[in-house]
Motif scaffolding. Structure first.
Motif, PDB file in Angstrom:
ATOM      1  N   VAL A 105     -18.253  11.129 -20.498  1.00  0.00           N
ATOM      2  CA  VAL A 105     -17.620  11.780 -21.183  1.00  0.00           C
ATOM      3  C   VAL A 105     -15.976  11.513 -21.204  1.00  0.00           C
ATOM      4  O   VAL A 105     -15.330  11.397 -20.280  1.00  0.00           O
ATOM      5  CB  VAL A 105     -17.586  12.911 -20.766  1.00  0.00           C
ATOM      6  CG1 VAL A 105     -16.411  14.065 -21.670  1.00  0.00           C
ATOM      7  CG2 VAL A 105     -19.192  13.461 -21.148  1.00  0.00           C
ATOM      8  N   THR A 106     -14.942  11.320 -22.176  1.00  0.00           N
ATOM      9  CA  THR A 106     -13.764  11.014 -22.232  1.00  0.00           C
ATOM     10  C   THR A 106     -12.951  12.317 -22.629  1.00  0.00           C
ATOM     11  O   THR A 106     -13.074  13.033 -23.030  1.00  0.00           O
ATOM     12  CB  THR A 106     -13.377   9.771 -23.690  1.00  0.00           C
ATOM     13  OG1 THR A 106     -13.807  10.937 -24.979  1.00  0.00           O
ATOM     14  CG2 THR A 106     -14.353   8.896 -23.134  1.00  0.00           C
ATOM     15  N   LEU A 107     -11.302  11.497 -21.829  1.00  0.00           N
ATOM     16  CA  LEU A 107     -10.548  12.408 -22.381  1.00  0.00           C
ATOM     17  C   LEU A 107      -9.741  11.622 -22.929  1.00  0.00           C
ATOM     18  O   LEU A 107      -8.871  11.137 -22.352  1.00  0.00           O
ATOM     19  CB  LEU A 107      -9.649  13.133 -20.881  1.00  0.00           C
ATOM     20  CG  LEU A 107     -11.134  13.601 -19.936  1.00  0.00           C
ATOM     21  CD1 LEU A 107      -9.665  14.261 -18.289  1.00  0.00           C
ATOM     22  CD2 LEU A 107     -10.805  14.809 -20.243  1.00  0.00           C
ATOM     23  N   ALA A 108      -9.074  11.945 -24.543  1.00  0.00           N
ATOM     24  CA  ALA A 108      -8.015  11.073 -24.944  1.00  0.00           C
ATOM     25  C   ALA A 108      -9.017  10.148 -25.329  1.00  0.00           C
ATOM     26  O   ALA A 108      -7.839   8.307 -24.825  1.00  0.00           O
ATOM     27  CB  ALA A 108      -6.337  11.682 -24.276  1.00  0.00           C
ATOM     28  N   LEU A 146      -4.322  18.686 -20.919  1.00  0.00           N
ATOM     29  CA  LEU A 146      -3.698  19.098 -20.114  1.00  0.00           C
ATOM     30  C   LEU A 146      -3.318  17.537 -20.455  1.00  0.00           C
ATOM     31  O   LEU A 146      -2.145  16.849 -20.478  1.00  0.00           O
ATOM     32  CB  LEU A 146      -4.069  18.866 -18.807  1.00  0.00           C
ATOM     33  CG  LEU A 146      -3.946  20.694 -17.925  1.00  0.00           C
ATOM     34  CD1 LEU A 146      -5.073  20.243 -16.959  1.00  0.00           C
ATOM     35  CD2 LEU A 146      -2.439  20.855 -17.866  1.00  0.00           C
ATOM     36  N   THR A 147      -4.551  16.221 -20.837  1.00  0.00           N
ATOM     37  CA  THR A 147      -4.231  14.724 -20.993  1.00  0.00           C
ATOM     38  C   THR A 147      -3.798  14.776 -22.289  1.00  0.00           C
ATOM     39  O   THR A 147      -2.562  13.857 -22.289  1.00  0.00           O
ATOM     40  CB  THR A 147      -5.374  14.129 -20.921  1.00  0.00           C
ATOM     41  OG1 THR A 147      -6.451  14.447 -20.175  1.00  0.00           O
ATOM     42  CG2 THR A 147      -5.612  13.091 -21.557  1.00  0.00           C
ATOM     43  N   ALA A 148      -3.614  15.966 -23.208  1.00  0.00           N
ATOM     44  CA  ALA A 148      -2.735  15.293 -24.379  1.00  0.00           C
ATOM     45  C   ALA A 148      -1.827  15.681 -24.170  1.00  0.00           C
ATOM     46  O   ALA A 148      -0.565  15.307 -24.639  1.00  0.00           O
ATOM     47  CB  ALA A 148      -3.505  16.833 -25.634  1.00  0.00           C
ATOM     48  N   ALA A 149      -0.933  16.946 -23.389  1.00  0.00           N
ATOM     49  CA  ALA A 149      -0.064  17.326 -22.493  1.00  0.00           C
ATOM     50  C   ALA A 149       0.838  15.560 -22.337  1.00  0.00           C
ATOM     51  O   ALA A 149       2.133  16.323 -22.552  1.00  0.00           O
ATOM     52  CB  ALA A 149       0.110  18.487 -22.466  1.00  0.00           C
ATOM     53  N   THR A 150       0.173  15.260 -21.729  1.00  0.00           N
ATOM     54  CA  THR A 150       1.361  14.758 -20.507  1.00  0.00           C
ATOM     55  C   THR A 150       0.881  13.126 -21.743  1.00  0.00           C
ATOM     56  O   THR A 150       1.818  11.683 -21.042  1.00  0.00           O
ATOM     57  CB  THR A 150       0.580  14.160 -19.174  1.00  0.00           C
ATOM     58  OG1 THR A 150      -0.837  13.980 -19.885  1.00  0.00           O
ATOM     59  CG2 THR A 150       0.449  15.638 -18.340  1.00  0.00           C
ATOM     60  N   THR A 151       0.488  12.900 -22.520  1.00  0.00           N
ATOM     61  CA  THR A 151       0.442  11.306 -23.118  1.00  0.00           C
ATOM     62  C   THR A 151       1.325  11.473 -24.408  1.00  0.00           C
ATOM     63  O   THR A 151       1.440  10.431 -24.943  1.00  0.00           O
ATOM     64  CB  THR A 151      -0.911  10.984 -24.097  1.00  0.00           C
ATOM     65  OG1 THR A 151      -1.672  12.079 -24.441  1.00  0.00           O
ATOM     66  CG2 THR A 151      -1.985  10.852 -22.038  1.00  0.00           C
ATOM     67  N   LYS A 152       1.928  12.782 -24.919  1.00  0.00           N
ATOM     68  CA  LYS A 152       2.962  13.118 -25.640  1.00  0.00           C
ATOM     69  C   LYS A 152       3.670  12.447 -25.627  1.00  0.00           C
ATOM     70  O   LYS A 152       4.773  11.747 -24.463  1.00  0.00           O
ATOM     71  CB  LYS A 152       2.451  14.320 -26.104  1.00  0.00           C
ATOM     72  CG  LYS A 152       1.629  14.302 -27.458  1.00  0.00           C
ATOM     73  CD  LYS A 152       1.780  16.175 -27.800  1.00  0.00           C
ATOM     74  CE  LYS A 152       0.756  16.818 -28.389  1.00  0.00           C
ATOM     75  NZ  LYS A 152       0.518  18.372 -28.295  1.00  0.00           N
TER      76      LYS A 152
END
Ligand code: CTP
Ligand code: MG
Length: 223
Positions: free
Chosen positions: A25-28, A217-223
């Motif tokens: 399963v993937t995160l971003a 959390l992944t979306a917040a740190t890759t922005k």
């Protein structure tokens, strides 16, 4: 000493309830398995990584992982999968056992576990204080006890071990062992396991609520 990280990733992810086994399963856009392996490699304290994957997804796992990462077939229970990982890397001096499902584990936590082993400890686990009150219950749901919360800890991975000690713990473990972590097998040998402070970001992605948090959390740190 050679540090080998074993990454159990052969579970089905029944509680998560996605179409694909949880580690895929993937995160971003990146699989949990890959994120966990990247964290181990980025920590700078790991010499070799062995991923333990479901039998039918070995090829898929190899395709998702960096070159040099070894992939072996897992078993029905987590304990079987870790055992397969140990067998695949008999030359280790230190084993880290790290759930693929703890995809957001900070590299600093991985480095702290290894540093503790290098200072002479033989079994090291990250631990967090629990916030809920924990009760024991019988099969009917009746409360049988309330352990003092100040004495309870939630245990994470990576768990680190002197390699000879972990091999001995797995040799002593029976096939139907109810231990839910690797340190539990070491405890049964009468060996001391040390806790170090864990990290909230090393939480295990188990349910849909966890997945929502991990993706946010992944979306917040890759922005
Ligand atoms: N694991 C494994 N082999 C198994 C069972 C679990 O390698 N037979 C791995 C999982 O892939 C996961 C880690 O052990 O990375 C922790 O297990 P858990 O969070 O329970 O994952 P699953 O077993 O996949 O989930 P569930 O119990 O909800 O089916
Ligand atoms: Mg499981």
């Amino acid at each position: 000493g050679r540090v080998v990280a074993l990454v159990p990733a052969a579970g089905r992810g029944v509680r998560l309830g996605e179409q694909t086994p949880k580690a895929f399963v993937t995160l971003a856009g990146t699989s949990m398995m890959r994120l966990s392996v990247d964290g181990l490699l980025a920590s700078g304290v790991v010499d070799h990584v062995v991923v333990v994957a479901p039998a039918e997804l070995i090829g898929a796992a190899v395709g998702l992982l960096p070159a040099g990462v070894q992939v072996v077939e897992g078993g029905a229970e987590r304990i079987d999968s870790v055992r397969a990982g140990i067998a695949a890397a008999p030359d280790a001096d230190i084993y880290l056992v790290h759930d693929a499902a703890r995809a957001l584990t900070p590299t600093t936590l991985i480095a702290r576990v290894v540093a503790e082993l290098r200072s002479g400890r033989k079994a090291v686990v990250p631990a967090l204080e629990v916030t809920d009150t924990i009760k024991t219950v019988d099969i009917l749901g009746g409360v049988t006890g309330t352990p003092k919360r100040s004495e309870l800890r939630a245990i994470q991975t990576p768990q680190g071990f002197d390699a000879a000690l972990l091999r001995r713990a797995y040799e002593a473990a029976s096939a139907d062992d109810p231990a839910t972590d690797d340190a539990g097998l070491v405890e049964r040998l009468g060996e001391r396991v040390r806790t170090i402070p864990g990290d909230p970001l090393a939480f295990k992605i188990t349910t849909q609520l966890d997945l929502t948090l991990a993706r946010a959390l992944t979306a917040a740190t890759t922005k």
